[in-house]
Design an enzyme around this catalytic site. Sequence first.
Site, short mmCIF file in Angstrom:
data_model
loop_
_atom_site.label_atom_id
_atom_site.label_comp_id
_atom_site.label_asym_id
_atom_site.label_seq_id
_atom_site.Cartn_x
_atom_site.Cartn_y
_atom_site.Cartn_z
N GLN A 102 0.95 -0.72 0.29
CA GLN A 102 -0.15 -0.59 0.12
C GLN A 102 1.10 1.26 0.36
O GLN A 102 0.24 2.51 0.16
CB GLN A 102 -0.41 0.02 1.18
N VAL A 104 3.56 4.07 -1.23
CA VAL A 104 4.38 4.69 -2.34
C VAL A 104 5.60 5.31 -1.92
O VAL A 104 5.37 5.69 -3.61
CB VAL A 104 3.08 6.01 -2.91
N HIS A 120 -1.50 1.31 -4.40
CA HIS A 120 -1.35 2.91 -4.06
C HIS A 120 -0.95 3.66 -4.99
O HIS A 120 -0.54 5.00 -4.82
CB HIS A 120 -1.38 3.20 -2.40
N CYS A 131 -4.79 17.13 -19.46
CA CYS A 131 -4.79 16.45 -20.43
C CYS A 131 -3.56 15.03 -20.43
O CYS A 131 -3.00 14.97 -21.49
CB CYS A 131 -3.33 17.21 -21.46
N CYS A 149 2.55 21.04 -16.16
CA CYS A 149 3.03 19.81 -17.35
C CYS A 149 3.58 20.69 -18.13
O CYS A 149 3.46 21.80 -18.57
CB CYS A 149 1.43 19.60 -17.92
N SER A 191 -2.44 -1.45 9.49
CA SER A 191 -3.69 -1.44 10.26
C SER A 191 -5.00 -2.02 9.70
O SER A 191 -5.99 -2.05 10.28
CB SER A 191 -4.42 0.22 10.79
N ASN A 215 3.28 -6.67 13.35
CA ASN A 215 2.38 -5.95 13.86
C ASN A 215 2.68 -5.41 15.24
O ASN A 215 3.02 -5.80 15.86
CB ASN A 215 1.26 -5.72 13.63
N GLU A 217 1.59 -3.86 17.18
CA GLU A 217 0.21 -3.92 18.00
C GLU A 217 -1.55 -4.64 16.85
O GLU A 217 -1.18 -4.85 15.94
CB GLU A 217 0.06 -2.42 18.49
P1 NAD Z 1 -1.79 2.70 8.24
O1 NAD Z 1 -0.71 3.32 9.17
O2 NAD Z 1 -2.80 2.41 8.86
O3 NAD Z 1 -1.50 1.79 9.50
C1 NAD Z 1 0.15 1.11 10.24
C2 NAD Z 1 0.22 -0.41 11.26
O4 NAD Z 1 1.63 -0.55 10.28
C3 NAD Z 1 -0.16 -0.31 12.26
O5 NAD Z 1 -0.91 -0.98 12.30
C4 NAD Z 1 1.08 0.39 13.12
O6 NAD Z 1 0.93 -0.63 14.32
C5 NAD Z 1 2.20 -0.91 12.44
N1 NAD Z 1 3.32 -0.14 12.62
C6 NAD Z 1 3.90 0.73 12.90
N2 NAD Z 1 5.30 0.99 13.47
C7 NAD Z 1 5.38 -0.55 12.76
C8 NAD Z 1 6.64 -1.35 12.85
N3 NAD Z 1 7.87 -0.62 13.10
N4 NAD Z 1 6.90 -2.53 12.34
C9 NAD Z 1 5.43 -3.67 12.40
N5 NAD Z 1 3.85 -2.91 12.26
C10 NAD Z 1 4.65 -1.17 12.73
O7 NAD Z 1 -0.66 2.37 7.35
P2 NAD Z 1 -1.32 1.41 5.96
O8 NAD Z 1 -2.57 0.06 7.31
O9 NAD Z 1 -0.29 1.32 5.21
O10 NAD Z 1 -2.86 2.69 5.76
C11 NAD Z 1 -2.33 3.58 5.47
C12 NAD Z 1 -2.26 4.23 4.11
O11 NAD Z 1 -1.22 5.34 3.79
C13 NAD Z 1 -1.71 2.94 2.89
O12 NAD Z 1 -2.62 3.40 1.65
C14 NAD Z 1 -0.95 3.74 2.89
O13 NAD Z 1 0.26 2.81 2.04
C15 NAD Z 1 -0.96 5.44 3.21
N6 NAD Z 1 0.93 5.88 3.84
C16 NAD Z 1 2.17 5.10 3.00
C17 NAD Z 1 3.20 5.82 3.60
C18 NAD Z 1 4.74 4.94 2.74
O14 NAD Z 1 4.77 5.12 1.09
N7 NAD Z 1 5.17 4.57 3.19
C19 NAD Z 1 3.32 6.74 5.03
C20 NAD Z 1 2.12 6.88 5.53
C21 NAD Z 1 0.80 6.26 4.60
ZN ZN Z 2 -1.05 18.32 -19.44
#
Ligand code: NAD
Ligand code: ZN
Length: 254
Positions: A102, A104, A120, A131, A149, A191, A215, A217
Amino acid sequence: MDHQLIERAAKDILQSKKTIAFTGAGISVESGIPDFRSAQGLWQKYDPEEYAHIHAFYANPDKVWLMLKDMFSLIISARPNPAHIGLAELERMGLLSSVITQNVDGLHQAAGSSKVIEFHGSHRTLTCLKCSNRVDGTTLTLDDLPARCPRCSSLLKPDVVFFGEPIPWDAQIASFEESQSCTAVLVIGTSAVVYPAASIPFTAKERGATVIEINTEPTPLTGQISDYLICGPAGKIIPAIVDEVKKMRGSEKS
Ligand code: NAD
Ligand code: ZN
């Protein structure tokens, strides 16, 4: 860290015909990119509900670009951590079919994973809202942002999926195929509340796959969809699983 569960995960991976990983923002926290739920950092300054919705981008792109610039500056300087590197190693060992992420940030690819499905989108390209011209973002510096652009001068939007936007079609198809055909899934640092991404472990479970959650938690999957949760930081747990897999493989051969 529960060593019995590390051993259980290693055994499950070795016995599984096809294993995939499903990762979220938590896997990149140890690389310095905060997740949505973290108590400090980026998302205290910018409420994701307010900034990460596509309506917010259309209504006030300059405001949303401030958040994107802050996030991109973290992403640009981030390096893969031992969790990303461990997954790439599992792929090289022939034990991981793909990573559905998920995130980026591109850190799975930077770690050496070759089959990465970006559910994502990615920060690496941008598209013109007028465009549809697609621009390579890797040639831009932070000072160039927000960029316009080169063809029609309209504002560009990074190819990351905002709330309210559809999932890229090819990523949807590939993820569905992987989650339907796997026999084990490692669900790491998510999460599991953002849909449709969070349906991936459900699809795998329905088909009889083992769901191994990693995770810091419990999540809504814990005790429901997950067979077990290994509680702790992914940067410690994934390398421990990889080490255990190597040990078990070594003792199989001798
Ligand atoms: P979230 O922030 O909702 O959840 C993150 C989860 O990771 C939580 O459950 C937390 O307990 C756990 N966590 C935190 N630190 C950890 C570690 N060191 N080891 C293991 N687990 C750990 O993120 P999500 O579920 O990915 O959803 C949020 C949306 O936002 C998604 O689309 C996400 O990819 C995007 N987002 C992306 C980035 C990135 O590209 N790095 C950063 C922030 C949000
Ligand atoms: Zn354009």
